[in-house]
Design an enzyme around this catalytic site. Structure first.
Site, mmCIF file in Angstrom:
data_model
loop_
_atom_site.group_PDB
_atom_site.id
_atom_site.type_symbol
_atom_site.label_atom_id
_atom_site.label_comp_id
_atom_site.label_asym_id
_atom_site.label_seq_id
_atom_site.Cartn_x
_atom_site.Cartn_y
_atom_site.Cartn_z
ATOM 1 N N ARG A 174 -5.052 -10.322 -6.757
ATOM 2 C CA ARG A 174 -4.971 -10.082 -5.315
ATOM 3 C C ARG A 174 -6.157 -9.253 -4.835
ATOM 4 O O ARG A 174 -6.858 -8.618 -5.617
ATOM 5 C CB ARG A 174 -3.672 -9.328 -4.990
ATOM 6 N N GLY A 175 -6.329 -9.222 -3.512
ATOM 7 C CA GLY A 175 -7.290 -8.312 -2.933
ATOM 8 C C GLY A 175 -6.766 -6.890 -2.992
ATOM 9 O O GLY A 175 -5.636 -6.629 -3.396
ATOM 10 N N CYS A 219 -4.162 2.357 -3.015
ATOM 11 C CA CYS A 219 -5.019 1.454 -2.238
ATOM 12 C C CYS A 219 -6.400 2.050 -1.985
ATOM 13 O O CYS A 219 -7.128 1.600 -1.102
ATOM 14 C CB CYS A 219 -4.364 1.057 -0.924
ATOM 15 N N GLY A 233 1.476 -10.634 -2.278
ATOM 16 C CA GLY A 233 2.160 -10.437 -1.003
ATOM 17 C C GLY A 233 2.312 -9.000 -0.575
ATOM 18 O O GLY A 233 1.322 -8.333 -0.285
ATOM 19 N N THR A 255 -2.489 -0.103 -6.838
ATOM 20 C CA THR A 255 -1.193 0.183 -6.263
ATOM 21 C C THR A 255 -0.158 0.345 -7.362
ATOM 22 O O THR A 255 -0.420 0.048 -8.522
ATOM 23 C CB THR A 255 -0.759 -0.885 -5.242
ATOM 24 N N ASP A 270 -7.057 -2.597 -3.845
ATOM 25 C CA ASP A 270 -7.439 -1.655 -4.884
ATOM 26 C C ASP A 270 -6.264 -1.422 -5.831
ATOM 27 O O ASP A 270 -5.646 -2.366 -6.306
ATOM 28 C CB ASP A 270 -7.904 -0.351 -4.211
#
Length: 200
Positions: free
Chosen positions: A77-78, A175, A157, A82, A80
């Site tokens: 995913r995009g 993030c 998501g 998490t 940073d």
């Protein structure tokens, strides 16, 4: 996202297994063997590092994470770094975007819209933040978003903090954002939040 045909509650599942399932569902959606699907899941404790994630944003050592029972996993995913863990509702919409006339940016805003509406239904006033994807209550983030789109189909998501252990977020720079905190619905409301109500 109300046009989703299938919604599947996976219960509690470790991250790698959920990711492998996403890959299978994405392939089926790309090939037209499945309609749009929303996977809902609660993960075992894990820190994920997005494609542009900075490993320095994981503040704890490998030994500390191991003692805490927190895995580390790369993610396509995009975004940073998490954290996912028990008490956090994670949603993986697997959607062919062109069928909804959505580009990538529009889709991210739609995800934010859905979360904002869900929180409003719970009596929680949340907001967007200019220039940063996510959903915020005051200066604290309550939901993180990060997706990947392959051959027109989205996956990964959102993650909504419901009754999650907020102490685990201190092990990362969530993030990559240093000018805001992290919160959860139970902290904001001052009481435990019914899981089924949030899922509904």
């Amino acid at each position: 996202m109300s046009d989703l045909t299938y919604c599947v509650d996976l219960g509690r599942l470790e991250y790698a297994s959920a990711l492998a399932l996403q890959h299978r569902v994405v392939a089926a959606r790309q090939e037209g063997r499945l309609p749009d699907v929303l996977l809902l899941v609660e993960h075992d404790p894990v820190i994920t590092l997005g494609r542009r994630g900075d490993p320095r944003h994981i503040l704890a050592s490998a030994e500390v994470l191991e003692r805490a029972g927190i895995a580390v996993h790369p993610a396509e995913r995009g975004g940073d770094v998490t954290y996912h863990g028990p008490g956090q509702l994670v949603g993986y919409p697997i959607i062919r975007l062109e069928e909804h006339h959505l580009g990538a940016a529009d889709y991210m805003h739609r995800l934010e819209d859905v979360l904002l509406a869900a929180l409003a239904d719970l009596g929680v006033a949340a907001r967007r933040r200019d220039g940063i994807v996510g959903v915020w209550i005051g200066s604290d983030k309550v939901a993180a978003l990060g997706v990947r789109i392959e051959r027109g189909v989205s996956y990964h998501g959102f993650a909504l903090n419901v009754n999650v252990n907020l102490g685990h977020f201190a092990l990362i720079v969530p993030c990559g954002i240093t000018d805001g905190g992290v919160t959860s619905l139970d902290r904001v409301l001052g009481r435990p939040v019914d899981w089924a109500t949030v899922q509904g």
